[in-house]
Design a protein around this motif. Structure first.
Motif, PDB file in Angstrom:
ATOM      1  N   TRP A 190       0.603  -3.280   9.142  1.00 12.31           N
ATOM      2  CA  TRP A 190      -0.619  -3.430   8.349  1.00 12.31           C
ATOM      3  C   TRP A 190      -0.274  -3.433   6.857  1.00 12.31           C
ATOM      4  O   TRP A 190      -0.790  -4.264   6.099  1.00 12.31           O
ATOM      5  N   ASP A 191       0.595  -2.515   6.440  1.00 15.50           N
ATOM      6  CA  ASP A 191       0.999  -2.467   5.031  1.00 15.50           C
ATOM      7  C   ASP A 191       1.576  -3.806   4.584  1.00 15.50           C
ATOM      8  O   ASP A 191       1.233  -4.323   3.508  1.00 15.50           O
ATOM      9  N   ARG A 195      -1.104  -6.585   4.388  1.00 14.92           N
ATOM     10  CA  ARG A 195      -1.916  -6.486   3.170  1.00 14.92           C
ATOM     11  C   ARG A 195      -1.112  -6.965   1.950  1.00 14.92           C
ATOM     12  O   ARG A 195      -1.634  -7.656   1.078  1.00 14.92           O
ATOM     13  N   ARG A 215      -4.515   5.375   4.321  1.00 20.13           N
ATOM     14  CA  ARG A 215      -4.710   3.998   3.845  1.00 20.13           C
ATOM     15  C   ARG A 215      -6.171   3.745   3.498  1.00 20.13           C
ATOM     16  O   ARG A 215      -7.042   4.015   4.300  1.00 20.13           O
ATOM     17  N   GLN A 216      -6.396   3.201   2.315  1.00 21.02           N
ATOM     18  CA  GLN A 216      -7.731   2.761   1.909  1.00 21.02           C
ATOM     19  C   GLN A 216      -7.893   1.311   2.348  1.00 21.02           C
ATOM     20  O   GLN A 216      -7.151   0.451   1.877  1.00 21.02           O
ATOM     21  N   PRO A 252       0.813  -1.231   0.000  1.00 20.79           N
ATOM     22  CA  PRO A 252       0.000   0.000   0.000  1.00 20.79           C
ATOM     23  C   PRO A 252       0.840   1.272   0.000  1.00 20.79           C
ATOM     24  O   PRO A 252       0.308   2.355  -0.250  1.00 20.79           O
ATOM     25  N   CYS A 253       2.133   1.162   0.292  1.00 21.99           N
ATOM     26  CA  CYS A 253       3.019   2.326   0.252  1.00 21.99           C
ATOM     27  C   CYS A 253       3.435   2.558  -1.201  1.00 21.99           C
ATOM     28  O   CYS A 253       4.127   1.726  -1.790  1.00 21.99           O
ATOM     29  N   LEU A 310      -6.045   3.973  10.093  1.00 27.65           N
ATOM     30  CA  LEU A 310      -5.479   3.768   8.767  1.00 27.65           C
ATOM     31  C   LEU A 310      -5.928   4.862   7.802  1.00 27.65           C
ATOM     32  O   LEU A 310      -5.149   5.347   6.980  1.00 27.65           O
TER      33      LEU A 310
END
Length: 196
Positions: A135-136, A139, A194-195, A39-40, A189
Motif C-alpha cells: 500500500w505504501d 500510494r 497510515r492516514q 508514507p513511511c 491501515l
C-alpha cells in the motif's frame, strides 16, 4: 501469532500472494520515481524497496541454512538494490518464497533479532509487512491502492495481538483513528499509523 493459526498451505498461499502484490508495484515504478517520498517517514521509494528486498534476502540464511542474525552479520546492510532494483527484488522474493515453501521449513525455529521464533510465525510477519508496504508503495507511485481482501483479513489477524507495540519499534507510526464506516482496509491501515 494470532489465535487463528492458518494452515501451512494457506500461509504459503498468502505469502506468495503478498510477494506478488509487492512485485507488481515494484515493476510499476518509473525511473523518475525511485527518489519519490512514501508514507513511511523519511523513506524514499528506493528505501522502501530496499527494506523489503533486504527482508527477503535474510530468509534463506535464517530458514534454509539455520544461521543466526549474528552469523549473517552485515551481509545485507546498505543499498542491496544496485543498478537493477527490479531484478534484485525479483530474485530475492523468489528465493524467500522457495525457502519458506521447502518441505518442513515452516516447522523450523529461526533465530531473529528479538530471539527464536517459529518459522511459520516469521512467515506470517513477512506476509503482513509485504501487504502494508504494498500500500505504501502504491500510494508513493500513484498505483492502485486496493489490497486483496484475504490479505487484509490475514494481516489484521496477524498484527492485532501486537499492534500496540509496533509504533515502539520506530518502523510504524502510532495508530490513527478511522471513521465508523471505515472498510477493513482503511481500519488496518489506521491501526498501522497510515492516514488514508
Amino acid at each position: 501469532m494470532a489465535s487463528h493459526t492458518p494452515s501451512a498451505r494457506d500461509l504459503l498461499d498468502r505469502h506468495a500472494e503478498a510477494l506478488q502484490l509487492f512485485t507488481d508495484r515494484v515493476h510499476a515504478v518509473r525511473d523518475d520515481q525511485w527518489s519519490a517520498s512514501t508514507p513511511c517517514t523519511e523513506w524514499s521509494v528506493r528505501d522502501l524497496v530496499t527494506h523489503l528486498t533486504t527482508e527477503q534476502l535474510w530468509v534463506p540464511s535464517l530458514v534454509t541454512e539455520g544461521r543466526t542474525v549474528a552469523e549473517v552479520g552485515d551481509a545485507f546492510d546498505g543499498d542491496v538494490l544496485g543498478d537493477d532494483p527490479v531484478t534484485v527484488w525479483d530474485r530475492a522474493a523468489a528465493e524467500a518464497r522457495e525457502a519458506f515453501a521447502a518441505p518442513g521449513a515452516l516447522k523450523r525455529t529461526v533465530s531473529l533479532s528479538y530471539g527464536d521464533s517459529a518459522a511459520d510465525a516469521y512467515c506470517a510477519q513477512m506476509v503482513s509487512d509485504a501487504v502494508v508496504h504494498s500500500w505504501d508503495l502504491s500510494r508513493a507511485i500513484g498505483a492502485d491502492e486496493r489490497l486483496p481482501e484475504d490479505l487484509v483479513e490475514f494481516t489484521r489477524r496477524e498484527v492485532g495481538p501486537y499492534v500496540e507495540s509496533l509504533s515502539q519499534t520506530g518502523l510504524f507510526a502510532p495508530p490513527v483513528k478511522s471513521g465508523k464506516d471505515a472498510d477493513p482496509q482503511t481500519e488496518l491501515l489506521a491501526l498501522l499509523g497510515r492516514q488514508v
